[in-house]
Design a protein around this motif. Structure first.
Motif, PDB file in Angstrom:
ATOM      1  N   GLN A   1       0.896  -1.346   0.069  1.00  0.00           N
ATOM      2  CA  GLN A   1      -0.035  -0.240   0.219  1.00  0.00           C
ATOM      3  C   GLN A   1       0.922   1.545   0.146  1.00  0.00           C
ATOM      4  N   PRO A   2       0.681   2.176  -0.691  1.00  0.00           N
ATOM      5  CA  PRO A   2       0.884   3.695  -0.598  1.00  0.00           C
ATOM      6  C   PRO A   2       1.510   4.176   1.032  1.00  0.00           C
ATOM      7  N   GLU A   3       3.051   4.704   1.022  1.00  0.00           N
ATOM      8  CA  GLU A   3       2.565   5.036   2.374  1.00  0.00           C
ATOM      9  C   GLU A   3       2.473   4.054   3.170  1.00  0.00           C
ATOM     10  N   SER A   4       3.304   3.650   3.209  1.00  0.00           N
ATOM     11  CA  SER A   4       3.288   1.876   4.465  1.00  0.00           C
ATOM     12  C   SER A   4       4.414   2.705   4.866  1.00  0.00           C
ATOM     13  N   PRO A   5       4.119   1.925   6.397  1.00  0.00           N
ATOM     14  CA  PRO A   5       5.339   1.682   7.635  1.00  0.00           C
ATOM     15  C   PRO A   5       6.714   0.883   6.951  1.00  0.00           C
ATOM     16  N   LYS A   6       7.383   1.213   7.627  1.00  0.00           N
ATOM     17  CA  LYS A   6       8.127   0.294   7.897  1.00  0.00           C
ATOM     18  C   LYS A   6       8.219  -0.832   8.874  1.00  0.00           C
ATOM     19  N   ILE A   7       8.543  -2.193   8.363  1.00  0.00           N
ATOM     20  CA  ILE A   7       7.912  -3.075   9.289  1.00  0.00           C
ATOM     21  C   ILE A   7       9.895  -3.973   9.543  1.00  0.00           C
ATOM     22  N   ILE A   8       9.194  -4.002  10.936  1.00  0.00           N
ATOM     23  CA  ILE A   8      10.785  -4.981  11.657  1.00  0.00           C
ATOM     24  C   ILE A   8       9.454  -6.336  12.367  1.00  0.00           C
ATOM     25  N   MET A   9      10.525  -7.948  11.422  1.00  0.00           N
ATOM     26  CA  MET A   9      10.225  -9.019  11.549  1.00  0.00           C
ATOM     27  C   MET A   9      10.165  -9.257  13.572  1.00  0.00           C
ATOM     28  N   LEU A  10       9.578 -10.098  13.854  1.00  0.00           N
ATOM     29  CA  LEU A  10      10.162 -10.812  15.127  1.00  0.00           C
ATOM     30  C   LEU A  10       9.864 -11.924  15.238  1.00  0.00           C
ATOM     31  N   THR A  11      10.471 -12.697  15.512  1.00  0.00           N
ATOM     32  CA  THR A  11      10.439 -14.249  15.320  1.00  0.00           C
ATOM     33  C   THR A  11      11.507 -14.547  16.367  1.00  0.00           C
ATOM     34  N   THR A  12      11.582 -16.262  16.526  1.00  0.00           N
ATOM     35  CA  THR A  12      11.985 -17.252  17.537  1.00  0.00           C
ATOM     36  C   THR A  12      13.140 -17.730  17.095  1.00  0.00           C
ATOM     37  N   PHE A  13      13.103 -18.351  15.242  1.00  0.00           N
ATOM     38  CA  PHE A  13      14.266 -18.686  14.736  1.00  0.00           C
ATOM     39  C   PHE A  13      14.673 -18.155  13.397  1.00  0.00           C
ATOM     40  N   ASP A  14      15.874 -17.284  13.469  1.00  0.00           N
ATOM     41  CA  ASP A  14      16.109 -17.020  11.827  1.00  0.00           C
ATOM     42  C   ASP A  14      16.056 -17.962  10.966  1.00  0.00           C
ATOM     43  N   THR A  15      14.840 -18.315  10.528  1.00  0.00           N
ATOM     44  CA  THR A  15      14.313 -19.433   9.032  1.00  0.00           C
ATOM     45  C   THR A  15      14.801 -18.836   8.089  1.00  0.00           C
ATOM     46  N   ASP A  16      15.713 -19.312   7.558  1.00  0.00           N
ATOM     47  CA  ASP A  16      16.572 -18.531   5.985  1.00  0.00           C
ATOM     48  C   ASP A  16      14.862 -18.591   5.128  1.00  0.00           C
ATOM     49  N   GLU A  17      13.954 -19.769   5.032  1.00  0.00           N
ATOM     50  CA  GLU A  17      13.155 -19.411   4.180  1.00  0.00           C
ATOM     51  C   GLU A  17      11.964 -18.381   4.407  1.00  0.00           C
ATOM     52  N   ASN A  18      11.724 -17.606   6.252  1.00  0.00           N
ATOM     53  CA  ASN A  18      11.368 -17.081   6.113  1.00  0.00           C
ATOM     54  C   ASN A  18      11.954 -15.056   5.950  1.00  0.00           C
ATOM     55  N   LEU A  19      12.956 -14.915   6.633  1.00  0.00           N
ATOM     56  CA  LEU A  19      14.265 -14.196   6.452  1.00  0.00           C
ATOM     57  C   LEU A  19      14.337 -13.804   5.061  1.00  0.00           C
ATOM     58  N   TYR A  20      14.230 -14.626   3.830  1.00  0.00           N
ATOM     59  CA  TYR A  20      14.058 -14.819   2.048  1.00  0.00           C
ATOM     60  C   TYR A  20      12.601 -13.735   1.758  1.00  0.00           C
ATOM     61  N   THR A  21      11.704 -14.550   2.294  1.00  0.00           N
ATOM     62  CA  THR A  21      10.640 -14.025   2.022  1.00  0.00           C
ATOM     63  C   THR A  21       9.991 -12.733   2.268  1.00  0.00           C
ATOM     64  N   ALA A  22      10.501 -12.650   4.248  1.00  0.00           N
ATOM     65  CA  ALA A  22      10.054 -11.022   3.817  1.00  0.00           C
ATOM     66  C   ALA A  22      11.166 -10.253   3.295  1.00  0.00           C
ATOM     67  N   LEU A  23      12.596 -10.816   3.370  1.00  0.00           N
ATOM     68  CA  LEU A  23      13.496  -9.459   2.988  1.00  0.00           C
ATOM     69  C   LEU A  23      12.647  -9.067   1.204  1.00  0.00           C
ATOM     70  N   ARG A  24      12.619 -10.050   0.370  1.00  0.00           N
ATOM     71  CA  ARG A  24      11.228  -9.454  -0.865  1.00  0.00           C
ATOM     72  C   ARG A  24       9.744  -8.684  -0.804  1.00  0.00           C
ATOM     73  N   ALA A  25       9.677  -8.989   0.319  1.00  0.00           N
ATOM     74  CA  ALA A  25       8.560  -7.983   0.927  1.00  0.00           C
ATOM     75  C   ALA A  25       9.071  -7.038   1.024  1.00  0.00           C
TER      76      ALA A  25
END
Length: 220
Positions: A73-97
């Motif tokens: 969406q336009p003018e979206s906020p910055k997002i910091i993901m919180l996680t218990t484990f730094d799973t590679d697939e989640n990291l990659y998906t979040a970075l691409r998003a």
């Protein structure tokens, strides 16, 4: 002016702890909370925060799905993901998003505060070692064709993009290129604009996926 923050986590105690840390800072305030991704989107639309602290695993809608919707969406906020484990697939998906990075829930309070300030300053929470590992696992699976928009970059801007992808800070890039930090910031802004990228995090993913930087390449 205070940094406006929304906390999205399905555990009330986690939200309370994060709120306590955030509001101990004189220039930060929590303007909303949410127990799931659906509510997080509603709260963000209502409160218009600067940053969302978003848990990955939540009921009804997970944090990654909610983040993708918000960042689209336009003018979206910055997002910091919180996680218990730094799973590679989640990291990659979040970075691409287009999220600004990850923070482990076990991180000390001062690291959370530092992370918020880093993201507000326009930087991304990218540990070079973690980033390289993640990108090597996913982006390095094929030999990509260079995207046409790369042709719009000057040789200096291309060099700045490579340096960003290798995890260098503005200060380190300035030292490498023998220019001032203000000049580096200008180059970074132009790179993001020309490539239609949100921030440094997406620039890193773009650089690896387009073959500008290859996994395992030495920093130079």
């Amino acid at each position: 002016m205070s940094i406006r923050i929304v906390i999205a986590d399905d555990q009330a105690m986690v939200r309370a702890g994060l709120k306590l840390v955030v509001e101990s800072e004189p220039d930060m305030e929590v303007v909303g909370e949410a127990p799931d991704g659906v509510e997080a989107i509603a709260v963000v639309r209502r409160t218009k925060p600067d940053i969302v602290l978003m848990d990955i695993s939540m009921p009804r809608m997970d944090g990654l799905t909610a983040a993708k919707q918000l960042l689209g969406q336009p003018e979206s906020p910055k997002i910091i993901m919180l996680t218990t484990f730094d799973t590679d697939e989640n990291l990659y998906t979040a970075l691409r998003a287009g999220t600004s990075g990850f923070l482990l829930k076990v991180s000390p309070p001062e690291q959370l505060v530092d992370a918020i300030r880093v993201v507000i300053a326009g930087d991304a929470l990218l540990d070079p070692a973690v980033t390289t590992r993640v990108i090597a696992s996913f982006a390095g699976r094929h030999d990509p064709a260079p995207p046409p928009q790369l042709a719009d970059l000057t040789p200096r801007e291309l060099e700045v993009l490579r340096s960003l992808a290798r995890g260098l800070t503005n200060s380190e890039i300035a030292g490498k290129l023998f220019v001032g930090e203000a000049t580096v910031k200008t180059h970074v802004a132009r790179v993001l604009m020309k490539l239609h990228l949100r921030d440094r995090a997406q620039a890193v993913v773009f650089a690896y996926e387009s073959g500008v930087v290859r996994p395992g390449a030495a920093v130079g």
